[in-house]
Design a protein around this motif. Structure first.
Motif, PDB file in Angstrom:
ATOM      1  N   ALA A 196      -2.848 -18.965 -31.774  1.00 14.57           N
ATOM      2  CA  ALA A 196      -2.293 -17.625 -31.963  1.00 14.57           C
ATOM      3  C   ALA A 196      -3.416 -16.592 -32.046  1.00 14.57           C
ATOM      4  CB  ALA A 196      -1.441 -17.573 -33.228  1.00 14.57           C
ATOM      5  N   LEU A 197      -4.513 -16.960 -32.690  1.00 13.89           N
ATOM      6  CA  LEU A 197      -5.651 -16.045 -32.802  1.00 13.89           C
ATOM      7  C   LEU A 197      -6.283 -15.805 -31.434  1.00 13.89           C
ATOM      8  CD1 LEU A 197      -7.537 -14.328 -34.507  1.00 13.89           C
ATOM      9  CD2 LEU A 197      -8.800 -16.414 -35.095  1.00 13.89           C
ATOM     10  N   ALA A 198      -6.429 -16.850 -30.637  1.00 12.50           N
ATOM     11  CA  ALA A 198      -6.986 -16.697 -29.286  1.00 12.50           C
ATOM     12  C   ALA A 198      -6.107 -15.776 -28.451  1.00 12.50           C
ATOM     13  CB  ALA A 198      -7.138 -18.052 -28.606  1.00 12.50           C
ATOM     14  N   GLU A 199      -4.796 -15.953 -28.556  1.00 15.92           N
ATOM     15  CA  GLU A 199      -3.879 -15.099 -27.804  1.00 15.92           C
ATOM     16  C   GLU A 199      -3.949 -13.655 -28.299  1.00 15.92           C
ATOM     17  OE1 GLU A 199       0.887 -14.655 -27.101  1.00 15.92           O
ATOM     18  OE2 GLU A 199       0.058 -16.673 -27.217  1.00 15.92           O
ATOM     19  N   ALA A 200      -3.945 -13.473 -29.610  1.00 16.15           N
ATOM     20  CA  ALA A 200      -3.982 -12.124 -30.182  1.00 16.15           C
ATOM     21  C   ALA A 200      -5.283 -11.403 -29.841  1.00 16.15           C
ATOM     22  CB  ALA A 200      -3.794 -12.188 -31.697  1.00 16.15           C
ATOM     23  N   ALA A 201      -6.370 -12.149 -29.762  1.00 13.11           N
ATOM     24  CA  ALA A 201      -7.678 -11.559 -29.449  1.00 13.11           C
ATOM     25  C   ALA A 201      -7.961 -11.564 -27.950  1.00 13.11           C
ATOM     26  CB  ALA A 201      -8.783 -12.302 -30.200  1.00 13.11           C
ATOM     27  N   ASN A 202      -6.971 -11.990 -27.159  1.00  8.25           N
ATOM     28  CA  ASN A 202      -7.109 -12.028 -25.707  1.00  8.25           C
ATOM     29  C   ASN A 202      -8.341 -12.828 -25.290  1.00  8.25           C
ATOM     30  OD1 ASN A 202      -6.329 -11.418 -23.080  1.00  8.25           O
ATOM     31  ND2 ASN A 202      -7.574  -9.563 -23.013  1.00  8.25           N
ATOM     32  N   SER A 203      -8.376 -14.079 -25.735  1.00  8.91           N
ATOM     33  CA  SER A 203      -9.582 -14.878 -25.582  1.00  8.91           C
ATOM     34  C   SER A 203      -9.282 -16.294 -25.138  1.00  8.91           C
ATOM     35  CB  SER A 203     -10.301 -14.931 -26.932  1.00  8.91           C
ATOM     36  OG  SER A 203     -11.413 -15.770 -26.869  1.00  8.91           O
TER      37      SER A 203
ATOM     38  N   PRO B 190      -9.982 -20.327 -25.702  1.00 12.95           N
ATOM     39  CA  PRO B 190     -10.292 -21.122 -26.891  1.00 12.95           C
ATOM     40  C   PRO B 190     -11.789 -21.373 -27.074  1.00 12.95           C
ATOM     41  CG  PRO B 190      -8.395 -22.042 -25.766  1.00 12.95           C
ATOM     42  CD  PRO B 190      -8.953 -20.956 -24.872  1.00 12.95           C
ATOM     43  N   SER B 191     -12.526 -21.566 -25.986  1.00  9.84           N
ATOM     44  CA  SER B 191     -13.958 -21.837 -26.126  1.00  9.84           C
ATOM     45  C   SER B 191     -14.721 -20.608 -26.621  1.00  9.84           C
ATOM     46  CB  SER B 191     -14.554 -22.356 -24.815  1.00  9.84           C
ATOM     47  OG  SER B 191     -14.436 -21.394 -23.801  1.00  9.84           O
ATOM     48  N   ARG B 192     -14.375 -19.439 -26.116  1.00  6.69           N
ATOM     49  CA  ARG B 192     -15.028 -18.211 -26.594  1.00  6.69           C
ATOM     50  C   ARG B 192     -14.701 -17.988 -28.065  1.00  6.69           C
ATOM     51  NH1 ARG B 192     -14.175 -11.897 -24.811  1.00  6.69           N
ATOM     52  NH2 ARG B 192     -16.034 -11.120 -25.866  1.00  6.69           N
ATOM     53  N   LEU B 193     -13.437 -18.189 -28.420  1.00 10.40           N
ATOM     54  CA  LEU B 193     -13.023 -18.023 -29.812  1.00 10.40           C
ATOM     55  C   LEU B 193     -13.766 -19.000 -30.711  1.00 10.40           C
ATOM     56  CD1 LEU B 193     -11.218 -16.663 -31.918  1.00 10.40           C
ATOM     57  CD2 LEU B 193      -9.521 -18.444 -31.441  1.00 10.40           C
TER      58      LEU B 193
ATOM     59  N   ALA C 187      -5.150 -26.245 -36.211  1.00  6.43           N
ATOM     60  CA  ALA C 187      -6.353 -25.670 -36.825  1.00  6.43           C
ATOM     61  C   ALA C 187      -6.094 -24.194 -37.096  1.00  6.43           C
ATOM     62  CB  ALA C 187      -7.552 -25.842 -35.902  1.00  6.43           C
ATOM     63  N   PHE C 188      -6.679 -23.705 -38.175  1.00  9.99           N
ATOM     64  CA  PHE C 188      -6.459 -22.337 -38.631  1.00  9.99           C
ATOM     65  C   PHE C 188      -7.788 -21.690 -38.984  1.00  9.99           C
ATOM     66  CE2 PHE C 188      -2.893 -24.982 -39.683  1.00  9.99           C
ATOM     67  CZ  PHE C 188      -1.789 -24.228 -39.311  1.00  9.99           C
TER      68      PHE C 188
END
Length: 154
Positions: free
Chosen positions: A66-73, A75-78, A100-101
């Protein structure tokens, strides 16, 4: 030109007069915001967006997808940025089973709060100080119409 070039829907003059400034802003604004945050707060605009997304989540915690989607990223960059921010003590990562959170710490919230003050001034200076209330409403409406077509899977 390709064989079906006759079916190309070229931009009208009016559309081109809207498109060129839009793409100019889309390319230059992130760089300006990134520079301001690097100079004033020692973080990138992307790092600011990750911290900001966490700060707005319930309990300042979000699942990594969800964080990767919200940050438009990706998974590896995140993952790389979360490691970097974790080393600063600004967030912690948790795992529960296969999930994972990331959780924003008090130190991370304080860093975000300090960065946000200069950031919002820069956003005002670069964008909103040049627009009337009517302009802001028009931009909001126009961007809301564009957003669905830019979503993943659109």
């Amino acid at each position: 030109m390709t064989a079906n070039a006759g079916s190309t829907r070229w931009l009208s003059d009016e559309e081109m007069q809207a498109w060129l400034p839009l793409i100019n802003v889309a390319m230059r604004l992130p760089a300006k915001l990134d520079t301001q945050l690097r100079v004033d707060a020692g973080i990138t605009h992307y790092e600011f967006m990750v911290l900001s997304q966490l700060s707005q989540a319930p309990d300042r915690t979000l699942g990594l997808s969800a964080l990767a989607e919200a940050a438009n990223s990706s998974p590896s960059r995140l993952s790389h940025v979360l490691r970097k921010l974790g080393e600063r003590g600004w967030l912690v990562r948790h795992a529960e089973g296969r999930s994972a959170f990331a959780e924003l710490t008090d130190a991370g919230f304080a860093a975000l709060d300090g960065a946000a003050r200069g950031h919002v001034e820069e956003v005002r200076r670069l964008v909103f100080d040049h627009l009337t209330d009517r302009d802001v409403a028009a931009v909001r409406v126009a961007l809301a119409k564009l957003a669905p077509g830019l979503a993943d899977g659109a």
